[in-house]
Design a protein around this motif. Sequence first.
Motif, PDB file in Angstrom:
ATOM      1  N   ILE A   1       0.854  -1.176   0.000  1.00  0.00           N
ATOM      2  CA  ILE A   1       0.000   0.000   0.000  1.00  0.00           C
ATOM      3  C   ILE A   1       0.898   1.236   0.000  1.00  0.00           C
ATOM      4  O   ILE A   1       1.766   1.375   0.868  1.00  0.00           O
ATOM      5  N   THR A   2       0.712   2.123  -0.945  1.00  0.00           N
ATOM      6  CA  THR A   2       1.502   3.341  -1.023  1.00  0.00           C
ATOM      7  C   THR A   2       1.353   4.147   0.268  1.00  0.00           C
ATOM      8  O   THR A   2       0.245   4.383   0.732  1.00  0.00           O
ATOM      9  N   GLY A   3       2.487   4.539   0.848  1.00  0.00           N
ATOM     10  CA  GLY A   3       2.481   5.340   2.067  1.00  0.00           C
ATOM     11  C   GLY A   3       2.484   4.539   3.349  1.00  0.00           C
ATOM     12  O   GLY A   3       2.638   5.100   4.435  1.00  0.00           O
ATOM     13  N   ALA A   4       2.291   3.232   3.268  1.00  0.00           N
ATOM     14  CA  ALA A   4       2.307   2.391   4.470  1.00  0.00           C
ATOM     15  C   ALA A   4       3.731   2.297   5.002  1.00  0.00           C
ATOM     16  O   ALA A   4       4.698   2.443   4.237  1.00  0.00           O
ATOM     17  N   PRO A   5       3.905   2.072   6.296  1.00  0.00           N
ATOM     18  CA  PRO A   5       5.265   1.927   6.816  1.00  0.00           C
ATOM     19  C   PRO A   5       5.963   0.720   6.189  1.00  0.00           C
ATOM     20  O   PRO A   5       5.312  -0.258   5.826  1.00  0.00           O
ATOM     21  N   GLU A   6       7.261   0.828   6.071  1.00  0.00           N
ATOM     22  CA  GLU A   6       8.020  -0.284   5.497  1.00  0.00           C
ATOM     23  C   GLU A   6       8.192  -1.420   6.487  1.00  0.00           C
ATOM     24  O   GLU A   6       8.301  -2.582   6.093  1.00  0.00           O
ATOM     25  N   GLU A   7       8.228  -1.076   7.772  1.00  0.00           N
ATOM     26  CA  GLU A   7       8.395  -2.101   8.805  1.00  0.00           C
ATOM     27  C   GLU A   7       7.521  -1.779   9.999  1.00  0.00           C
ATOM     28  O   GLU A   7       7.285  -0.604  10.319  1.00  0.00           O
ATOM     29  N   VAL A   8       7.034  -2.830  10.643  1.00  0.00           N
ATOM     30  CA  VAL A   8       6.267  -2.722  11.885  1.00  0.00           C
ATOM     31  C   VAL A   8       6.745  -3.828  12.809  1.00  0.00           C
ATOM     32  O   VAL A   8       7.334  -4.809  12.357  1.00  0.00           O
ATOM     33  N   PRO A   9       6.509  -3.703  14.119  1.00  0.00           N
ATOM     34  CA  PRO A   9       6.894  -4.788  15.024  1.00  0.00           C
ATOM     35  C   PRO A   9       6.126  -6.063  14.692  1.00  0.00           C
ATOM     36  O   PRO A   9       4.913  -6.032  14.489  1.00  0.00           O
ATOM     37  N   GLY A  10       6.852  -7.157  14.627  1.00  0.00           N
ATOM     38  CA  GLY A  10       6.221  -8.444  14.353  1.00  0.00           C
ATOM     39  C   GLY A  10       5.813  -9.139  15.638  1.00  0.00           C
ATOM     40  O   GLY A  10       6.144  -8.696  16.743  1.00  0.00           O
ATOM     41  N   PRO A  11       5.108 -10.254  15.533  1.00  0.00           N
ATOM     42  CA  PRO A  11       4.654 -10.972  16.722  1.00  0.00           C
ATOM     43  C   PRO A  11       5.806 -11.519  17.568  1.00  0.00           C
ATOM     44  O   PRO A  11       5.663 -11.690  18.777  1.00  0.00           O
ATOM     45  N   ASP A  12       6.958 -11.733  16.950  1.00  0.00           N
ATOM     46  CA  ASP A  12       8.112 -12.263  17.693  1.00  0.00           C
ATOM     47  C   ASP A  12       9.035 -11.159  18.214  1.00  0.00           C
ATOM     48  O   ASP A  12      10.071 -11.426  18.802  1.00  0.00           O
ATOM     49  N   GLY A  13       8.643  -9.882  17.987  1.00  0.00           N
ATOM     50  CA  GLY A  13       9.450  -8.764  18.474  1.00  0.00           C
ATOM     51  C   GLY A  13      10.362  -8.169  17.420  1.00  0.00           C
ATOM     52  O   GLY A  13      10.802  -7.039  17.556  1.00  0.00           O
ATOM     53  N   ASP A  14      10.674  -8.926  16.367  1.00  0.00           N
ATOM     54  CA  ASP A  14      11.477  -8.397  15.273  1.00  0.00           C
ATOM     55  C   ASP A  14      10.586  -7.541  14.367  1.00  0.00           C
ATOM     56  O   ASP A  14       9.373  -7.709  14.332  1.00  0.00           O
ATOM     57  N   THR A  15      11.216  -6.644  13.626  1.00  0.00           N
ATOM     58  CA  THR A  15      10.438  -5.842  12.694  1.00  0.00           C
ATOM     59  C   THR A  15      10.368  -6.544  11.348  1.00  0.00           C
ATOM     60  O   THR A  15      11.286  -7.259  10.950  1.00  0.00           O
ATOM     61  N   SER A  16       9.255  -6.333  10.670  1.00  0.00           N
ATOM     62  CA  SER A  16       9.089  -6.890   9.332  1.00  0.00           C
ATOM     63  C   SER A  16       8.057  -6.060   8.574  1.00  0.00           C
ATOM     64  O   SER A  16       7.420  -5.179   9.145  1.00  0.00           O
ATOM     65  N   ALA A  17       7.911  -6.362   7.313  1.00  0.00           N
ATOM     66  CA  ALA A  17       6.964  -5.625   6.481  1.00  0.00           C
ATOM     67  C   ALA A  17       5.536  -5.921   6.952  1.00  0.00           C
ATOM     68  O   ALA A  17       5.225  -7.040   7.347  1.00  0.00           O
ATOM     69  N   PRO A  18       4.653  -4.908   6.918  1.00  0.00           N
ATOM     70  CA  PRO A  18       3.271  -5.160   7.328  1.00  0.00           C
ATOM     71  C   PRO A  18       2.556  -6.078   6.343  1.00  0.00           C
ATOM     72  O   PRO A  18       2.737  -5.968   5.137  1.00  0.00           O
ATOM     73  N   THR A  19       1.766  -6.979   6.897  1.00  0.00           N
ATOM     74  CA  THR A  19       0.994  -7.905   6.076  1.00  0.00           C
ATOM     75  C   THR A  19      -0.505  -7.695   6.246  1.00  0.00           C
ATOM     76  O   THR A  19      -1.296  -8.358   5.596  1.00  0.00           O
ATOM     77  N   ALA A  20      -0.886  -6.787   7.142  1.00  0.00           N
ATOM     78  CA  ALA A  20      -2.307  -6.523   7.384  1.00  0.00           C
ATOM     79  C   ALA A  20      -2.503  -5.087   7.844  1.00  0.00           C
ATOM     80  O   ALA A  20      -1.601  -4.472   8.410  1.00  0.00           O
ATOM     81  N   ILE A  21      -3.692  -4.573   7.590  1.00  0.00           N
ATOM     82  CA  ILE A  21      -4.136  -3.327   8.184  1.00  0.00           C
ATOM     83  C   ILE A  21      -5.372  -3.719   8.996  1.00  0.00           C
ATOM     84  O   ILE A  21      -6.204  -4.505   8.531  1.00  0.00           O
ATOM     85  N   LEU A  22      -5.458  -3.218  10.225  1.00  0.00           N
ATOM     86  CA  LEU A  22      -6.535  -3.669  11.096  1.00  0.00           C
ATOM     87  C   LEU A  22      -6.980  -2.586  12.065  1.00  0.00           C
ATOM     88  O   LEU A  22      -6.285  -1.597  12.278  1.00  0.00           O
ATOM     89  N   VAL A  23      -8.158  -2.808  12.648  1.00  0.00           N
ATOM     90  CA  VAL A  23      -8.650  -1.975  13.729  1.00  0.00           C
ATOM     91  C   VAL A  23      -9.215  -2.928  14.784  1.00  0.00           C
ATOM     92  O   VAL A  23     -10.007  -3.810  14.476  1.00  0.00           O
ATOM     93  N   ASP A  24      -8.717  -2.771  16.010  1.00  0.00           N
ATOM     94  CA  ASP A  24      -9.225  -3.555  17.127  1.00  0.00           C
ATOM     95  C   ASP A  24     -10.511  -2.932  17.634  1.00  0.00           C
ATOM     96  O   ASP A  24     -10.826  -1.785  17.327  1.00  0.00           O
ATOM     97  N   ARG A  25     -11.200  -3.657  18.483  1.00  0.00           N
ATOM     98  CA  ARG A  25     -12.475  -3.180  19.031  1.00  0.00           C
ATOM     99  C   ARG A  25     -12.342  -1.816  19.694  1.00  0.00           C
ATOM    100  O   ARG A  25     -13.177  -0.952  19.519  1.00  0.00           O
TER     101      ARG A  25
END
Length: 197
Positions: free
Chosen positions: A102-126
């Motif tokens: 997605i244009t403008g999305a961050p290149e990296e976000v924190p992953g579930p294991d604590g390492d950073t990686s490319a985002p694979t989802a966009i979401l909104v929690d409750r």
Amino acid sequence: MRAIPSLCAAALLALLLPGCTGPTVVNTEEPVSSAPAPTAAPAPSTRPSNAHLANAFGYAAPIDGATGYAFTTPSGRWQCVIVPRTRAACGKAGGSGAALGITGAPEEVPGPDGDTSAPTAILVDRSGDPQFAASPVPSLTDPPVLPFNRILAVAGFRCNVQEATGISCLSELTGKGFTFSADGYTTAYTDVPADAP
């Protein structure tokens, strides 16, 4: 002799009257401080439209051992999942865990294991803010297509797909959401216009 009591009463009354009157008011022509202006009422929040609701029953699917709701966009490129009362998330169709692109999305976000990686989802929690995440959207086999200008509203969330704006999802609890396409994103829900076809 009757005049004396009347005379005494009149004298007594004359002495008491000045004590009963208030102080003299002096007007200096200075402006009196005005009361603070009332604050404007908050703008009424616009309730999302229910004019184009899809039948949620047709989008029910088993997700992580419970009933969730999922759809694919008409292009077949994106897949979204609503986990009841938890989150609405979208990613590339097929649940491949591929970067969103997605244009403008961050290149990296924190992953579930604590390492950073490319985002694979966009979401909104409750109750949280919309965000990009490095956790894949649950993979489902051939979820149904949500047609353009139809709203899937279920379990505290609503999502829609519009040809002009892309995919949009909202937490009904907080009113927070997102809208995205390959060309960009915003952290606001885009409702389907009531007069949409």
